[in-house]
Design an enzyme around this catalytic site. Structure first.
Site, short mmCIF file in Angstrom:
data_model
loop_
_atom_site.label_atom_id
_atom_site.label_comp_id
_atom_site.label_asym_id
_atom_site.label_seq_id
_atom_site.Cartn_x
_atom_site.Cartn_y
_atom_site.Cartn_z
N HIS A 159 -0.97 -10.05 -3.75
CA HIS A 159 -1.74 -9.10 -4.56
C HIS A 159 -2.39 -9.77 -5.78
CE1 HIS A 159 -2.85 -5.37 -6.58
NE2 HIS A 159 -2.32 -4.66 -5.60
N SER A 160 -3.00 -10.92 -5.58
CA SER A 160 -3.74 -11.52 -6.69
C SER A 160 -5.04 -10.78 -6.93
CB SER A 160 -4.04 -13.00 -6.39
OG SER A 160 -2.89 -13.79 -6.53
N TYR A 161 -5.45 -10.78 -8.21
CA TYR A 161 -6.77 -10.29 -8.60
C TYR A 161 -7.63 -11.52 -8.90
CZ TYR A 161 -4.75 -5.63 -9.58
OH TYR A 161 -4.13 -4.40 -9.51
N HIS A 185 3.57 0.17 -2.59
CA HIS A 185 4.02 -1.22 -2.61
C HIS A 185 5.54 -1.34 -2.59
CE1 HIS A 185 -0.06 -2.36 -2.89
NE2 HIS A 185 -0.21 -2.29 -4.20
N ASP A 197 -10.96 1.21 -3.65
CA ASP A 197 -9.52 1.09 -3.43
C ASP A 197 -9.28 1.60 -2.02
OD1 ASP A 197 -6.83 0.63 -3.65
OD2 ASP A 197 -6.43 2.25 -5.07
N GLU A 220 -6.57 -7.72 -0.42
CA GLU A 220 -5.20 -7.78 0.08
C GLU A 220 -5.14 -7.63 1.60
OE1 GLU A 220 -3.10 -4.60 -2.10
OE2 GLU A 220 -4.93 -4.59 -3.33
N GLN A 264 -7.29 -4.47 2.23
CA GLN A 264 -7.44 -3.52 1.13
C GLN A 264 -8.21 -4.20 0.01
OE1 GLN A 264 -6.20 -0.38 1.28
NE2 GLN A 264 -6.52 0.37 -0.79
N ASN A 318 0.84 -1.20 0.00
CA ASN A 318 0.00 0.00 0.00
C ASN A 318 0.87 1.26 0.00
OD1 ASN A 318 -2.42 1.70 0.24
ND2 ASN A 318 -3.41 -0.17 0.97
N ARG A 319 0.36 2.38 0.51
CA ARG A 319 0.99 3.68 0.30
C ARG A 319 1.62 4.24 1.57
NH1 ARG A 319 -3.50 2.99 -2.79
NH2 ARG A 319 -3.26 3.52 -5.00
#
Length: 331
Positions: free
Chosen positions: A171-173, A101, A231, A296, A268, A75-76
């Site tokens: 971080h899979s979609y 990330h 998000d 996530e 997330q 994340n940020r």
């Protein structure tokens, strides 16, 4: 025994390997670049349940973290900086002046080494030097993927030789639809959280947690996510806990469900709205906005700058360990 094969090389010439895991119920392909889950299949389901690519060049250039382990901090981090023990650390800022990330050369962009592999599990290791992307302390990270019946478990472990911050994430979609559907519309999502973090224009936390009641972020009873863009971080707990169920993603028309269990304090959820249109993925499926949803498990975003958030500090002698498990069911 596991199936380990060469899988091409990066533009730098560094070789990449692919490991196949199979227990007869789940079949996964893991590549060493980014410790990435390239493909994941569930017996009796006619399409991959994650987004992925068929060649290494796409992973190197795509930039959407498909299936990768992200870190050193997922994340940020606001302004690409944080203060720890009175010292300010300046990081690689790769998104609008913030660090996303771990920076442009974060863990998702590294080749991990295979430490151990069987037919149902693989452990990969990565050594991150002191000052890597601006983060203090030499850190050793390990990622273990394991199959157990219908469950896929990710265990992320890290140790450091100096105080640092650490929060990795898988971080899979996901897209659980049949026939390689190109949208997550038709999915339903439940998240067991009473609060979330509202974000500002830079996708950073805008303040303290807000209650989800009477907002689109109230997913406690589950709801369709058609047309909703997320998000955001859902606030599960104030610290890492024993593993518990926190979420469920389902595709009712496909009769498939994925339960998410984790030790982490945050979740997330990203609905993939910025996935570039025309991206070609597994089985020739054309990806675009909302082709997959990332769920996530991680620390809360910008925790290194927010003493009121659960701490993400890791010190020598401590062991960072997060476990996240996806449990699939059909019918």
């Amino acid at each position: 025994m596991s199936e380990v094969a060469d899988w091409g090389a990066l533009s730098s010439g560094e070789p990449v390997q692919c490991v196949t895991l199979d227990n007869g119920v789940l079949r996964a392909k893991v590549v060493t670049f980014g410790a990435t889950i390239r493909d994941l299949r569930v017996a009796g389901h006619d399409a991959p349940v994650v987004l992925g690519f068929d060649d290494i060049a796409a992973y190197e250039t795509h930039g959407m973290y498909f299936g990768a382990v992200v870190g050193r901090f997922a994340n940020r981090i606001a302004g690409g900086r944080f203060e720890l023990d009175g010292r300010v650390h300046t990081l690689n800022a790769n998104e609008h002046g913030n660090t996303l990330h771990g920076g442009a050369g974060g863990f998702s962009q590294r080749v991990w080494a295979i430490e151990d592999a069987t037919s149902e599990s693989v452990t990969l290791v990565l050594h991150s030097t002191d000052g890597d992307m601006g983060f203090p302390g030499a850190l050793t990270a390990r990622c273990t993927y394991a199959l157990d019946g219908k469950a896929f478990t990710t265990t992320l472990i890290a140790e450091t030789d100096a105080p640092t911050v650490c929060s990795m994430a898988q971080h899979s979609y996901f897209n659980l639809a049949t026939g390689g559907a190109r949208s997550i519309d038709g999915h339903e999502l439940r998240v067991d959280a009473d609060a979330y973090l509202m974000t500002d224009a830079r996708s950073l936390p805008a303040g303290a947690p807000d209650g989800v009641a009477a907002t689109p972020f109230d997913l406690r009873d589950g709801r369709p996510i058609d047309g909703i863009g997320f998000d955001h971080n859902w606030c599960l707990d104030q610290a890492r806990t024993p593993m518990r169920n926190v979420a469920r993603l389902s595709a009712p028309k496909a009769a498939i469900t994925m339960d998410v269990d984790t030790t982490e304090p945050g979740l997330q959820v990203y609905t993939g709205d910025a996935i570039p249109r025309g991206t070609r993925g597994l089985d020739g499926i054309g990806y675009g906005a909302r082709s997959g949803i990332a769920v996530e498990a991680q620390a809360w975003p910008d925790a290194p700058n927010r003493p009121d958030f659960p701490s993400a500090v890791l010190r020598p002698g401590q062991r960072y360990e997060q476990i996240t498990r996806w449990r699939f069911s059909k019918g």
